[in-house]
Design a protein around this motif. Structure first.
Motif, mmCIF file in Angstrom:
data_model
loop_
_atom_site.group_PDB
_atom_site.id
_atom_site.type_symbol
_atom_site.label_atom_id
_atom_site.label_comp_id
_atom_site.label_asym_id
_atom_site.label_seq_id
_atom_site.Cartn_x
_atom_site.Cartn_y
_atom_site.Cartn_z
ATOM 1 N N ARG A 148 0.868 -1.172 0.000
ATOM 2 C CA ARG A 148 0.000 0.000 0.000
ATOM 3 C C ARG A 148 0.903 1.219 0.000
ATOM 4 O O ARG A 148 1.966 1.212 0.623
ATOM 5 C CB ARG A 148 -0.895 0.047 1.235
ATOM 6 N N GLU A 149 0.469 2.271 -0.690
ATOM 7 C CA GLU A 149 1.254 3.500 -0.765
ATOM 8 C C GLU A 149 0.649 4.569 0.134
ATOM 9 O O GLU A 149 -0.563 4.746 0.163
ATOM 10 C CB GLU A 149 1.295 4.022 -2.196
ATOM 11 N N TYR A 150 1.525 5.264 0.853
ATOM 12 C CA TYR A 150 1.153 6.380 1.715
ATOM 13 C C TYR A 150 2.173 7.484 1.466
ATOM 14 O O TYR A 150 3.227 7.514 2.111
ATOM 15 C CB TYR A 150 1.164 5.975 3.186
ATOM 16 N N GLY A 205 -0.375 -5.278 15.273
ATOM 17 C CA GLY A 205 -1.496 -5.799 14.509
ATOM 18 C C GLY A 205 -2.230 -6.932 15.186
ATOM 19 O O GLY A 205 -1.833 -7.413 16.257
ATOM 20 N N ARG A 206 -3.292 -7.328 14.514
ATOM 21 C CA ARG A 206 -4.126 -8.448 14.937
ATOM 22 C C ARG A 206 -4.491 -9.241 13.700
ATOM 23 O O ARG A 206 -4.551 -8.702 12.606
ATOM 24 C CB ARG A 206 -5.414 -7.965 15.602
ATOM 25 N N VAL A 207 -4.758 -10.506 13.919
ATOM 26 C CA VAL A 207 -5.266 -11.364 12.851
ATOM 27 C C VAL A 207 -6.483 -12.082 13.408
ATOM 28 O O VAL A 207 -6.529 -12.441 14.587
ATOM 29 C CB VAL A 207 -4.183 -12.354 12.341
ATOM 30 N N SER A 208 -7.505 -12.260 12.553
ATOM 31 C CA SER A 208 -8.706 -12.956 13.001
ATOM 32 C C SER A 208 -9.169 -13.928 11.919
ATOM 33 O O SER A 208 -8.917 -13.721 10.735
ATOM 34 C CB SER A 208 -9.825 -11.960 13.336
ATOM 35 N N ASN A 209 -9.840 -14.985 12.368
ATOM 36 C CA ASN A 209 -10.386 -15.957 11.421
ATOM 37 C C ASN A 209 -11.836 -15.594 11.101
ATOM 38 O O ASN A 209 -12.349 -14.571 11.572
ATOM 39 C CB ASN A 209 -10.237 -17.391 11.947
ATOM 40 N N ILE A 210 -12.513 -16.434 10.311
ATOM 41 C CA ILE A 210 -13.873 -16.106 9.888
ATOM 42 C C ILE A 210 -14.872 -16.130 11.044
ATOM 43 O O ILE A 210 -15.970 -15.601 10.908
ATOM 44 C CB ILE A 210 -14.354 -17.037 8.751
ATOM 45 N N PHE A 211 -14.495 -16.712 12.175
ATOM 46 C CA PHE A 211 -15.368 -16.738 13.349
ATOM 47 C C PHE A 211 -15.122 -15.548 14.262
ATOM 48 O O PHE A 211 -15.734 -15.428 15.313
ATOM 49 C CB PHE A 211 -15.183 -18.048 14.130
ATOM 50 N N VAL A 245 1.149 0.559 11.104
ATOM 51 C CA VAL A 245 2.571 0.803 10.881
ATOM 52 C C VAL A 245 2.844 2.285 11.109
ATOM 53 O O VAL A 245 2.172 3.147 10.542
ATOM 54 C CB VAL A 245 2.985 0.401 9.445
ATOM 55 N N ARG A 246 3.856 2.548 11.946
ATOM 56 C CA ARG A 246 4.235 3.936 12.244
ATOM 57 C C ARG A 246 5.739 4.095 12.057
ATOM 58 O O ARG A 246 6.515 3.863 12.978
ATOM 59 C CB ARG A 246 3.822 4.292 13.656
ATOM 60 N N HIS A 289 -0.187 4.404 9.829
ATOM 61 C CA HIS A 289 -0.838 3.928 8.607
ATOM 62 C C HIS A 289 -1.429 2.558 8.903
ATOM 63 O O HIS A 289 -0.744 1.694 9.445
ATOM 64 C CB HIS A 289 0.164 3.828 7.464
ATOM 65 N N SER A 290 -2.688 2.380 8.541
ATOM 66 C CA SER A 290 -3.373 1.108 8.788
ATOM 67 C C SER A 290 -3.664 0.410 7.472
ATOM 68 O O SER A 290 -4.017 1.055 6.491
ATOM 69 C CB SER A 290 -4.682 1.351 9.531
ATOM 70 N N LEU A 291 -3.495 -0.898 7.491
ATOM 71 C CA LEU A 291 -3.851 -1.676 6.308
ATOM 72 C C LEU A 291 -4.517 -2.964 6.742
ATOM 73 O O LEU A 291 -4.261 -3.477 7.827
ATOM 74 C CB LEU A 291 -2.636 -1.952 5.426
ATOM 75 N N THR A 292 -5.411 -3.431 5.888
ATOM 76 C CA THR A 292 -6.140 -4.669 6.127
ATOM 77 C C THR A 292 -6.059 -5.511 4.864
ATOM 78 O O THR A 292 -6.191 -4.988 3.761
ATOM 79 C CB THR A 292 -7.617 -4.366 6.451
#
Length: 153
Positions: free
Chosen positions: A34-36, A89-95, A132-133, A141-144
């Motif tokens: 991603r570009e910022y 960051g965090r990661v999550s599954n479909i639940f 990310v800072r 900067h946030s990305l998903t």
């Protein structure tokens, strides 16, 4: 139908097309970064079994059929090597089950990047939310992004 109603209907349809177009473009954005402004934040996520055992050992990475790694690198002005940053960051599954990502800074000469391990079950879509800072005096900067993982048999 009056002229005013036709105009309102036309504006509503244009707005819906614009929103739909933006959504399709956002979903179709498969770039690995991603570009910022003058920054590019590169990201990838993969099964830890893709890393050779000797490399994993040298970086204290636990390999496993249900373990993945997310990799983040920040490049400024297309300069090779990257720049240091605070990465969370965090990661999550479909639940909706979440894991906090604990990033480790890796330096190899001029190259700087960040790795964080995570777990997944069977066939699992994982959603990553990363902040990310690179500069403490500037905004974060946030990305998903999402990736599908499979247990390595």
């Amino acid at each position: 139908m009056t002229h005013s109603n036709n105009l309102n209907t036309t504006l509503l349809l244009l707005l819906l097309l614009l929103i739909t177009g933006l959504s399709v473009n956002a979903l179709a954005d498969n770039r690995p970064y991603r570009e910022y402004g003058d920054l590019k934040i590169f990201f990838s996520a993969f099964n830890s079994s893709f890393i050779q055992p000797d490399v994993a050992s040298s970086y204290n990475i636990t390999r496993g059929k249900d373990k993945g790694l997310v990799n983040i690198a920040v490049v400024k002005n297309d300069r090779a090597g990257g720049v240091p940053a605070l990465v969370k960051g965090r990661v999550s599954n479909i639940f909706g089950q979440q894991q906090v990502l604990e990033f480790a800074e890796i330096r190899e000469g001029e190259v700087v990047y960040y790795l964080a391990p995570f777990r997944f079950d069977r066939e699992d879509w994982m959603t990553f939310n990363i902040d990310v800072r690179p500069d403490p005096d500037k905004p974060t900067h946030s990305l998903t992004f999402q990736r599908k993982f499979y247990v390595d048999e």
